[in-house]
Scaffold this motif. Structure first.
Motif, PDB file in Angstrom:
ATOM      1  N   GLY A 103       0.810  -1.208   0.000  1.00 50.26           N
ATOM      2  CA  GLY A 103       0.000   0.000   0.000  1.00 50.26           C
ATOM      3  C   GLY A 103       0.843   1.257   0.000  1.00 50.26           C
ATOM      4  O   GLY A 103       0.535   2.234  -0.709  1.00 50.26           O
ATOM      5  N   LEU A 104       1.916   1.262   0.797  1.00 51.91           N
ATOM      6  CA  LEU A 104       2.826   2.406   0.799  1.00 51.91           C
ATOM      7  C   LEU A 104       3.496   2.580  -0.566  1.00 51.91           C
ATOM      8  O   LEU A 104       3.623   3.700  -1.082  1.00 51.91           O
ATOM      9  N   MET A 105       3.921   1.469  -1.165  1.00 53.98           N
ATOM     10  CA  MET A 105       4.548   1.540  -2.490  1.00 53.98           C
ATOM     11  C   MET A 105       3.565   2.065  -3.530  1.00 53.98           C
ATOM     12  O   MET A 105       3.917   2.905  -4.372  1.00 53.98           O
ATOM     13  N   SER A 128      -8.609  -3.407  -2.034  1.00 48.73           N
ATOM     14  CA  SER A 128      -9.302  -2.121  -1.952  1.00 48.73           C
ATOM     15  C   SER A 128     -10.611  -2.121  -2.724  1.00 48.73           C
ATOM     16  O   SER A 128     -11.291  -1.096  -2.769  1.00 48.73           O
ATOM     17  N   ASP A 129     -10.980  -3.254  -3.322  1.00 47.60           N
ATOM     18  CA  ASP A 129     -12.236  -3.332  -4.070  1.00 47.60           C
ATOM     19  C   ASP A 129     -13.328  -4.034  -3.277  1.00 47.60           C
ATOM     20  O   ASP A 129     -14.341  -4.449  -3.823  1.00 47.60           O
ATOM     21  N   THR A 130     -13.119  -4.190  -1.976  1.00 47.23           N
ATOM     22  CA  THR A 130     -14.129  -4.815  -1.138  1.00 47.23           C
ATOM     23  C   THR A 130     -15.164  -3.782  -0.696  1.00 47.23           C
ATOM     24  O   THR A 130     -14.860  -2.588  -0.611  1.00 47.23           O
ATOM     25  N   PRO A 131     -16.372  -4.211  -0.394  1.00 49.09           N
ATOM     26  CA  PRO A 131     -17.415  -3.263   0.028  1.00 49.09           C
ATOM     27  C   PRO A 131     -17.047  -2.474   1.278  1.00 49.09           C
ATOM     28  O   PRO A 131     -17.504  -1.345   1.464  1.00 49.09           O
ATOM     29  N   VAL A 132     -16.233  -3.074   2.150  1.00 50.85           N
ATOM     30  CA  VAL A 132     -15.931  -2.409   3.419  1.00 50.85           C
ATOM     31  C   VAL A 132     -14.698  -1.510   3.344  1.00 50.85           C
ATOM     32  O   VAL A 132     -14.420  -0.764   4.294  1.00 50.85           O
ATOM     33  N   PHE A 133     -13.955  -1.557   2.227  1.00 50.75           N
ATOM     34  CA  PHE A 133     -12.684  -0.829   2.212  1.00 50.75           C
ATOM     35  C   PHE A 133     -12.875   0.671   2.378  1.00 50.75           C
ATOM     36  O   PHE A 133     -12.131   1.322   3.139  1.00 50.75           O
ATOM     37  N   GLU A 134     -13.827   1.277   1.669  1.00 59.26           N
ATOM     38  CA  GLU A 134     -14.024   2.718   1.774  1.00 59.26           C
ATOM     39  C   GLU A 134     -14.399   3.117   3.198  1.00 59.26           C
ATOM     40  O   GLU A 134     -13.994   4.181   3.688  1.00 59.26           O
ATOM     41  N   ALA A 188      -2.759   6.545   4.878  1.00 59.69           N
ATOM     42  CA  ALA A 188      -4.148   6.167   5.172  1.00 59.69           C
ATOM     43  C   ALA A 188      -4.576   4.983   4.320  1.00 59.69           C
ATOM     44  O   ALA A 188      -5.199   4.027   4.809  1.00 59.69           O
ATOM     45  N   PHE A 189      -4.240   5.024   3.034  1.00 64.94           N
ATOM     46  CA  PHE A 189      -4.591   3.929   2.132  1.00 64.94           C
ATOM     47  C   PHE A 189      -3.921   2.639   2.576  1.00 64.94           C
ATOM     48  O   PHE A 189      -4.559   1.570   2.647  1.00 64.94           O
ATOM     49  N   SER A 243      -4.176  -2.734   4.928  1.00 60.96           N
ATOM     50  CA  SER A 243      -3.662  -3.716   5.879  1.00 60.96           C
ATOM     51  C   SER A 243      -4.759  -4.170   6.830  1.00 60.96           C
ATOM     52  O   SER A 243      -4.849  -5.361   7.178  1.00 60.96           O
ATOM     53  N   ALA A 244      -5.615  -3.230   7.256  1.00 60.52           N
ATOM     54  CA  ALA A 244      -6.742  -3.598   8.121  1.00 60.52           C
ATOM     55  C   ALA A 244      -7.688  -4.549   7.406  1.00 60.52           C
ATOM     56  O   ALA A 244      -8.214  -5.490   7.997  1.00 60.52           O
TER      57      ALA A 244
END
Length: 318
Positions: free
Chosen positions: A260-262, A294-300, A276-277, A282-283
């Motif tokens: 995510g950092l990369m 990041s394409d999961t319903p809960v990611f946003e 933040a991303f 990671s969470a």
């Protein structure tokens, strides 16, 4: 998007077992059991490829059981640059309990010969001819691969000015520190081992990270588990915490954080948005067996709940 070379010197098949509670010496019933091609650099590559980057993976892969990895590389959309060596790639067991505790049982890996190292060096040198935007080396070193050998493998990329991202511990971390990496991602225990002293408070962690920056490391991202991340950039110290989630497995959380950092850095995002991303990703990873998505319903929702702030290093750090 960017071109990335992901090096996993000592990959593994991960046998991930989820169970309510591990009782040593007793019969334990698994809730879930899954075998998947892994290795820290491969996990990073999987996330980066999933976010549109052009990724080549390399390292040493056992010829006798390479099929599972080859199928996974096609599925992930990465280019297979692994050097095949005789024998089987190791299997590591990850025992994930319902309370979030994970017990790792890691095999040493295949013995690497000088000729194997020479072939990897040739493959990496070929990549350096048209340098990627970044190289990430992650995980442990297999038996037979010395620090001097590793430096020789990476030297063409370092000489070409390719930034080295490093996620390792022990001998592999010590070896990588000598190459002035662009970023390292230790946890508290790994950072303490680097500086040779106990680190009790967040302020101690920051002081230790600054010490490594003084020794040539450009940036230090310190993973603190449920307490979040401290990111020492070239100019600032940022702290981030994630919202509480139901933990399925923490196995790939650190690899996902690095990816995510990369992704944020290679995409030119501001550091606060990047952190933040990465923390939200990671969470998301700990809610499943596997890497974060990041394409999961809960990611946003997770992303919106991540708290990031700049740390005033003159004030007490909580």
């Amino acid at each position: 998007m960017a071109r990335v070379l992901a090096i996993t010197p000592n990959p593994a098949l991960d046998l991930s077992i989820g169970l309510e509670r591990l009782v040593p010496g007793d019969v334990n019933r698994a809730r879930v059991c899954r075998t998947s091609p892994a290795g820290k650099g491969n996990n990073v590559a999987r996330v980066l490829a999933g976010h549109g980057h052009e990724v080549t993976v390399t390292g040493f892969l056992g010829a006798a059981n390479a099929g599972a990895f080859e199928a996974a590389f096609v599925e992930w959309g990465v280019v297979d640059g692994f050097v095949r060596v005789p024998g089987e790639t190791r299997t590591n067991a990850k025992l994930a309990e319902a309370d979030g505790r994970v017990t790792d049982i890691n095999a040493p890996g295949m013995a690497i010969r000088d000729g194997d190292v020479g072939r990897l060096a040739e493959a990496v040198a070929a990549e350096a001819g048209d340098p990627p935007d970044a190289v990430v080396m992650a995980g442990s070193l297999p038996p037979g691969l010395t620090t001097a050998m590793l430096h020789a493998v990476l030297e063409p990329l370092i000489s070409a000015g390719v930034p080295l991202w490093l996620d390792a511990s022990g001998t592999a971390l010590d070896a990588g520190l000598a190459l002035a990496p662009a970023l390292i991602k230790p946890n508290g225990a790994e950072l303490a081992a680097c500086v040779g002293r106990e680190l009790v408070s967040p302020a101690d962690l920051i002081d230790a990270g600054r010490e490594l920056q003084g020794r040539g490391v450009a940036e230090v991202a310190i993973s603190r588990g449920a307490d979040g991340v401290l990111w020492l950039t070239r100019t600032d110290v940022l702290a981030a915490t994630a919202p509480p989630v139901t933990v399925e497995s923490t196995v790939c959380a650190g690899d996902t954080l690095v990816a995510g950092l990369m992704h944020g850095r290679l995409s030119g995002w501001p550091d606060i948005d990047t952190l933040a991303f990465a923390v939200a990703l990671s969470a998301d990873a700990v809610t499943r067996i596997g890497v974060g998505r990041s394409d999961t319903p809960v990611f946003e929702t997770l992303l919106g709940a991540v708290a990031v702030h700049a740390v005033d290093i003159e004030a007490p750090v909580e």
